[in-house]
Enzyme design. Structure first.
Site, short mmCIF file in Angstrom:
data_model
loop_
_atom_site.label_atom_id
_atom_site.label_comp_id
_atom_site.label_asym_id
_atom_site.label_seq_id
_atom_site.Cartn_x
_atom_site.Cartn_y
_atom_site.Cartn_z
CB THR A 269 -0.88 0.00 1.27
OG1 THR A 269 -1.63 -1.21 1.29
CG2 THR A 269 -1.81 1.20 1.29
CD GLU A 270 -1.33 5.16 -1.39
OE1 GLU A 270 -0.69 6.08 -1.92
OE2 GLU A 270 -2.38 4.70 -1.86
CG LEU A 271 5.55 2.84 -3.67
CD1 LEU A 271 6.67 3.67 -4.31
CD2 LEU A 271 5.64 1.41 -4.20
#
Lengths: 405, 414
Positions: B149-151
């Site tokens: 998620t979101e890096l």
């Protein structure tokens, strides 16, 4: 050379019935500290006799206060005048308009005697005075709008007041509005060009650095708090404009969910009797306290005891009590129909008529501790940004611009 | 000779509808806003599909067919795929067509685009598996490279992902983890054999954030100019351009020329014969990690801080997440499918992002993507829903207790 300002107002603490006196006091004090010379004119002898300037501002006589011996009642609401009001339709005292113009006559005389560069008039009652001073002196006039007839009347406009406001707004060289909300009303309802209007937010003076709840009475607040009860606070005149009836309706809904909640109504006004009756009708008399008008230490105590402050106004030009609450570390829920709603980020907001949402948000603050904490901390920080020094700087920029022209 | 890795995150949360305290115990549908607000998930999917997904997919399909060496990579959250299936199957079909070219890689992630790793490793692994299954169902391929998620990434995440058999991980090439090093190489986990692909945030943000900014000295950005910047990396291995797919048409509107830019990019880049496009799976086969990269602290691609503060920095966010994950065991034990599904939908990171109060540095970005009037409203809505979820849980508990009682009675009477 110092800029000299002839300022017209109508009330000054401690003889104030609301936020206007507080605002005039805060702004004047900050202007004086920034090297502006002010002659402050009041319409009414308020017992501010003799060395009053020294009491107000410990330093010296830079600030001169002129008093004119008339009787003026800026608000329809001050409980003393209920009887008078009931006998007259239209809401304003019977001699009020005579007195407004009498004030203007005195203003003409003062303007001839005094030396000044700028005229700065606060609120409609002093607008004719400001206009009179302008006409005899030819000096630029700033009218400072703290509220309009649209806010005060709750839609039932008094045409005479409207006309006084309209004329002054037309003829003024510059208009100061206390919020974007008020600026918009001036544009929409009075047809004034936005170029002439500058928004100067009110400031708030910190009570002191301590945000701890005061474990002191009045009203046995301390005992209530210790028993785990939550307190929701209303501060303002008890008039249609402030929407206390919406506050009570929301309170009723809150109590269905959180019975251990108390509602404090700090203020007086023409709706007081009606509101007390309404409280009884709603069956919540044991949960609502009417404290009357509070100031100073007492007001500070209720701010700090409260878990939530609510501004339920139908139309509120600014809403200084909101900042006072925040600076005391109390979360706020404000009407979207207010000047502060547009100026604040760390406040909950609601349409004044949306009782369900008002109750929903009240309950959320009471039930969800991290919400209360975040609003309290962030709100405290945000309120610090509203200073009278900053408001004064904005006024001074306007003064400089007008004097140059 | 650098390879260009073009990766797009495709995700839309299921936003919570207006849900008041008075709805608790009465209304158990949390995600079905019908009004014309920006909480209406169906309307949002339709709007973004028109502005971004459909035109961008069409363009990329054309480019993939025209340039046999062109490659792109996507990650699709499970909640996104579910919504497409429900609201706009045509868009799903267009993504399937892209994947059918064989030149598109799909990455693994958590099904619910969640922060589950921070609270429950079991839940994290479960959601990765759910997601993998779903990708196989929809696209017929099995993801081999992971991106959280979101890096969001650190060593611990790398270890678990490695143990699940993934061949590489995507992460943010943040300055504070790279320091003097270049993002344009593969690195590896300090303990296990897991390659890391790091976002070149400068080049990525030139497209994603600065493309239409007239204050930017490089404005206007052309594909020609951009490909020159890429070719300037001649001695390095890889340029990882990671961004939201919504960059095309939604964050950067069509009239900024973003589609023309994208349309011209493959040709401009491929003009230089030393440069090609690459997918993460191809990259980990072709390039060797140049060094170990020790990342003990969490890093992400969000905001200027590039840490967890977009989702978890104030007491409201921490409280909401903590209370949600504290219900894990009871929710899973309930066996109530809808309850479990709702609980997982509440894990989507966006709910916590909406509660962020970091106004000052990144306030504008947060405001732009926030369907609530304020972070406080987001929190109130979330907590009200959570209260209802708890109420449902206590009711299923009650039913289970009654059930057990009954069985006990039967046992003792028999």
């Amino acid at each position: 050379m110092k800029t000299r300002v002839l300022m017209f107002g109508w009330e000054f603490p401690p003889y104030n019935s609301g936020g206007l006196g507080v605002a005039c006091h805060g702004l004047t004090k900050a202007l004086v500290s920034q090297d502006i010379t002010i002659t402050f004119v009041l319409p009414k002898r308020m017992g501010l006799k003799g060395d009053i300037p020294h009491i107000l501002f410990a330093d010296d006589d830079i600030l001169n206060i002129h008093q004119i011996d008339t009787l003026l009642y800026p608000y329809i609401t001050s409980s003393k005048y209920i009887d008078e009001r009931q006998s007259i339709k239209g809401g304003y005292g019977k001699n009020l308009f005579d007195e407004v113009y009498r004030y203007a006559l005195h203003a003409r005389r003062i303007a001839q005697q005094e030396q000044f560069d700028i005229i700065h008039a606060h609120e409609w009652l002093s607008f004719p005075a400001g206009l009179a001073a302008k006409s005899v002196s030819g000096k630029p006039l700033i009218v400072h709008v703290h509220a309009t007839e649209y806010d005060r009347s709750g839609g039932n406009i008094n045409p005479m007041v409207f006309n006084i406001e309209w004329e002054a707004l037309q003829k003024a060289d510059e208009i100061i509005a206390v919020s974007e909300y008020t600026k918009q009303i001036i544009i929409d309802q009075y047809g004034i060009s936005p170029n002439k209007i500058t928004v100067v937010h009110n400031g708030v003076t910190p009570f002191d650095d301590n945000r701890q709840p005061l474990i002191d009475k009045p009203f046995s607040l301390a005992e209530l708090k210790q028993s785990g009860a939550k307190i929701v606070l209303f501060v303002g005149r008890l008039t249609l404009q402030k929407g206390p009836d919406y506050f009570l309706q929301a309170a009723k809904k809150v109590l269905e969910f959180e019975p251990n909640t108390y509602f404090l109504i700090a203020g007086s006004g023409d709706m007081e009797r009606e509101l007390i009756e309404k409280t009884a009708q709603l069956g919540i008399s044991d949960k609502v306290f009417f404290t009357g008008f509070l100031r100073g230490e007492d007001l500070k105590k209720v701010y700090r005891s409260a878990d939530l402050f609510v501004l339920s106004s139908v139309s509120e030009p600014f809403g200084i009590t909101t900042l006072e609450s925040m600076i005391n570390g109390t979360p706020v829920l404000v009407s979207k129909q207010s000047g502060v709603a547009g100026a604040l980020q760390h406040a909950l907001k609601v349409d004044f008529w949306d009782i369900d949402e008002m109750a929903n948000k009240m309950l959320a603050v009471l039930m969800y501790r991290p919400l209360m904490q975040s609003l309290s901390e962030n709100g405290y920080q945000e309120a610090q940004k509203f200073t009278w020094q900053q408001a004064a700087e904005k006024c001074i920029r306007i003064y400089e611009r007008l004097v140059k022209n | 000779m650098p390879s260009v890795c073009l990766y797009f995150q495709v995700h839309q949360p299921r936003r919570l509808k207006q849900y008041r305290i008075f709805d608790i115990g009465k209304d158990h549908s949390y995600f079905n806003e019908k009004s014309e607000t920006n909480r209406n998930n169906q309307a949002i999917i339709k709007k973004i599909a028109q502005k971004c997904y459909l035109p961008a997919n069409k363009l990329l399909l054309k480019l993939l067919k025209k340039y046999p060496t062109f490659r792109i990579t996507y990650s699709f959250s499970g909640v996104f795929l579910d919504q497409l299936e429900e609201y706009y199957p045509e868009v799903l079909k267009s993504f399937q067509e892209l994947v059918e070219t064989g030149h598109v890689e799909i990455l693994s992630e958590t099904y619910y685009h969640s922060l589950s790793f921070l609270y429950s490793v079991d839940e994290f692994i479960h959601q990765i598996k759910l997601h993998s299954k779903r990708i196989e169902e929809v696209f017929g391929v099995k993801p081999k490279i992971f991106r959280n998620t979101e890096l969001i990434y650190n060593n611990d995440i790398g270890k678990i992902v490695g143990s699940l058999g993934y061949k590489g991980v995507l992460a943010e090439g943040a300055d504070h983890i790279l320091q003097w090093r270049s993002p344009n190489y593969l690195y590896k986990h300090p303990e296990i054999n897991l390659p890391l692909l790091l976002k070149n945030y400068k080049l990525s943000d030139d497209i994603a954030f600065r493309f239409s900014s007239k204050d930017w000295p490089e404005y206007p950005l052309t594909a020609d100019k951009f490909s020159q910047w890429i070719s300037a990396l001649q001695n390095e291995d890889i340029a990882c351009l990671f961004m939201d797919y919504e960059t095309f048409g939604e964050h950067q509107w069509e009239d900024t020329g973003i589609f023309n830019f994208l349309g011209a990019l493959p040709e401009e880049i491929l003009k230089n014969q030393n440069i090609d496009f690459i997918t993460p799976s191809e990259a980990v086969k072709r390039y060797k990690p140049v060094a170990e990269l020790d990342i003990p602290e969490y890093v992400s691609w969000a905001d200027t801080e590039r840490d967890l503060s977009a989702w978890l920095s104030n007491p409201m966010q921490h409280d909401a997440a903590f209370k949600l994950y504290a219900m894990e065991e009871d929710v899973l034990d309930s066996g109530d499918k809808q309850l479990i599904e709702d609980w997982r939908r509440l894990q989507t990171s966006d709910h916590f992002y909406y509660m962020c109060t970091k106004w000052f540095a990144d306030g504008d970005v947060h405001k732009y993507f926030n369907p609530y009037e304020s972070p406080y409203e987001a929190f109130i809505t979330f907590m009200n829903v959570l209260k209802d979820l708890k109420l449902r849980l206590s009711k299923t508990d009650q039913i289970m207790i009654e059930d057990i009682k009954e069985k006990l009675v039967q046992l003792t009477t028999n």
